[in-house]
Write an enzyme that holds these catalytic residues in place. Structure first.
Site, PDB file in Angstrom:
ATOM      1  N   ASP A 108      62.691 -29.788 -26.480  1.00  0.00           N
ATOM      2  CA  ASP A 108      61.528 -30.045 -25.629  1.00  0.00           C
ATOM      3  C   ASP A 108      60.468 -28.968 -25.774  1.00  0.00           C
ATOM      4  OD1 ASP A 108      63.225 -32.006 -24.771  1.00  0.00           O
ATOM      5  OD2 ASP A 108      63.284 -31.380 -22.670  1.00  0.00           O
ATOM      6  N   ASP A 196      54.826 -31.696 -24.630  1.00  0.00           N
ATOM      7  CA  ASP A 196      56.191 -31.211 -24.795  1.00  0.00           C
ATOM      8  C   ASP A 196      56.536 -31.425 -26.270  1.00  0.00           C
ATOM      9  OD1 ASP A 196      56.259 -30.849 -22.039  1.00  0.00           O
ATOM     10  OD2 ASP A 196      58.087 -32.030 -21.724  1.00  0.00           O
ATOM     11  N   ASP A 247      62.188 -39.189 -28.235  1.00  0.00           N
ATOM     12  CA  ASP A 247      63.450 -39.213 -28.981  1.00  0.00           C
ATOM     13  C   ASP A 247      64.574 -40.068 -28.381  1.00  0.00           C
ATOM     14  OD1 ASP A 247      63.732 -37.271 -27.018  1.00  0.00           O
ATOM     15  OD2 ASP A 247      64.444 -35.694 -28.362  1.00  0.00           O
TER      16      ASP A 247
HETATM   17  O1  DAV Z   1      64.874 -42.562 -22.255  1.00  0.00           O
HETATM   18  O2  DAV Z   1      65.029 -41.207 -20.585  1.00  0.00           O
HETATM   19  C1  DAV Z   1      64.909 -39.195 -22.674  1.00  0.00           C
HETATM   20  C2  DAV Z   1      64.390 -38.157 -23.628  1.00  0.00           C
HETATM   21  C3  DAV Z   1      64.902 -36.826 -23.301  1.00  0.00           C
HETATM   22  N1  DAV Z   1      64.348 -35.802 -24.179  1.00  0.00           N
HETATM   23  C4  DAV Z   1      64.688 -41.465 -21.747  1.00  0.00           C
HETATM   24  C5  DAV Z   1      64.033 -40.376 -22.557  1.00  0.00           C
END
Ligand code: DAV
Length: 369
Positions: A108, A196, A247
């Site tokens: 992040d 981010d 991601d």
């Molecule tokens: O689908 O909650 C999460 C990504 C975390 N870096 C989601 C995205």
């Protein structure tokens, strides 16, 4: 010890050196505008904050340690952050928050592009100082690799003007959220550049950046000016009521192949660059779970938050059997990694890592623009 090289141009070339996060002392931060917009309305996290229960921290750390060992056994060098005290408040001339967050998801914060590691602005107040967890590593790389470029984006002020008050209400409802996000009416305003690092995917000469809750258009414009040798492509994914980080939505596996979350499909007009250059975008398999683990910010789509080790090998979370099966069909060797009990600390296998070195060069995968 092996020579330290900071260099990584994409998400798939052979991984040689990586940072894996830690769960130590991780906090559920107090309410603040951008975070409130992200926490699902029915989440068990609403209204509570403070340090996460110790036994969950210990369990998450065991899994992260085990993951680090698995990578090391494959010859990949692994570094770990030095956790700061996340219980400390943050006060600047512009805002105050009673605690910070943690250092489980280095993805992040740190964006590696070539020999540069860029510390993102971040967009939550509780994450303003998160880069400090990684500073000992940045200092070490700076000493050890004469070509390493340590960069940091302008620290944002994060006043109330950065956030749309419309999102402060606790009862917006998913329908309205989907309408708003389809119109790109996100929680962050355009007062100053915000991004981010986990909103950025690296495809050699091209950077694909999600415009959403955590990254605004000014942040994307800042990245465009900063990475002036690159082409920077803003994308967005209607269908996600809480669009943070790219991601668990769009996952390149190797040149020519990307998984896309079937609930958050890339709109047709944004597919052109991929289609024109022979890239295939396939729907990701269904997640194996109907709900995220307790006290988790992320959705069940962490199933597709995989870490590619090389164009033929991918780490998939152990319980995500459908995702593993799909990888197998796509010709990838699957390395099973147990991580679900660490999801609540900041995400999956891609989130909890950050590239230091992949054996890669800056290639142009999209010659036909
Ligand atoms: O689908 O909650 C999460 C990504 C975390 N870096 C989601 C995205």
């Amino acid at each position: 010890m092996e020579k330290t090289v900071v260099n990584s141009w994409n998400e798939w070339d052979p991984l040689k050196h990586v940072i894996v996060g830690r769960a130590d002392n991780c906090h559920i931060p107090p309410e603040e505008p951008a975070l409130d917009a992200k926490v699902p309305e029915d989440s068990d996290m609403r209204g509570q904050h403070g340090m996460r229960p110790l036994h969950t921290i210990d369990l998450a750390n065991d899994l992260l340690d085990q993951f680090a060992k698995q990578l090391e056994a494959r010859g990949i060098r692994v570094d770990r952050p030095t956790p700061i005290d996340h219980s400390l408040p943050v006060t600047t001339p512009d805002f105050h928050t009673d605690s910070q967050f943690g250092c489980m998801p280095p993805r992040d914060v740190l964006l590696t592009v070539g020999s540069e590691i860029l510390e993102a602005t971040m967009s939550y107040r509780c994450r303003w100082f998160e880069y400090l967890n990684y500073r000992p590593l940045m200092e070490q790389y700076f000493d050890e690799d004469p070509n390493f470029r340590h960069e940091t984006a302008p620290k944002p002020r994060l006043t109330d003007a950065d956030y749309r008050p419309d999102y402060l209400s606790e009862k917006i409802g998913v329908d309205k959220r989907l309408k708003w996000t389809a119109k790109k009416f996100f929680v962050t305003t355009e007062v100053e550049p915000l991004f981010d690092a986990a909103d950025v995917l690296r495809f050699g000469k091209d950077l694909v950046v999600q415009h959403g809750f955590t990254t605004n258009l000014k942040g994307i414009e800042w990245l465009r000016r900063h990475f002036s040798e690159h082409r920077v492509h803003p994308v967005n994914f209607p269908g996600d009521p809480y669009p943070i980080h790219i991601d668990a939505t769009f996952t390149p596996l190797r040149p020519g192949l990307i998984l896309n979350n079937p609930h958050r499909r890339l709109p047709d007009d944004q597919r052109v660059m991929f289609e024109k250059n022979g890239w295939e975008i396939v729907d990701a398999a269904q997640p194996a779970h109907n709900t995220p683990p307790d006290l988790c910010y992320s959705s069940v789509w962490l199933s597709m938050n995989v870490l590619v080790l090389d164009p033929k090998t991918v780490c998939v979370e152990k319980s995500e059997v459908y995702q593993a099966e799909q990888m197998d069909k796509l010709g990838m060797e699957v390395v099973e990694v147990e991580l679900r009990d660490a999801y609540a600390f900041g995400g999956g296998l891609h989130c909890c890592t950050a590239d230091v070195y992949r054996e890669s060069t800056c290639e142009d995968y999209f010659p036909n623009m």
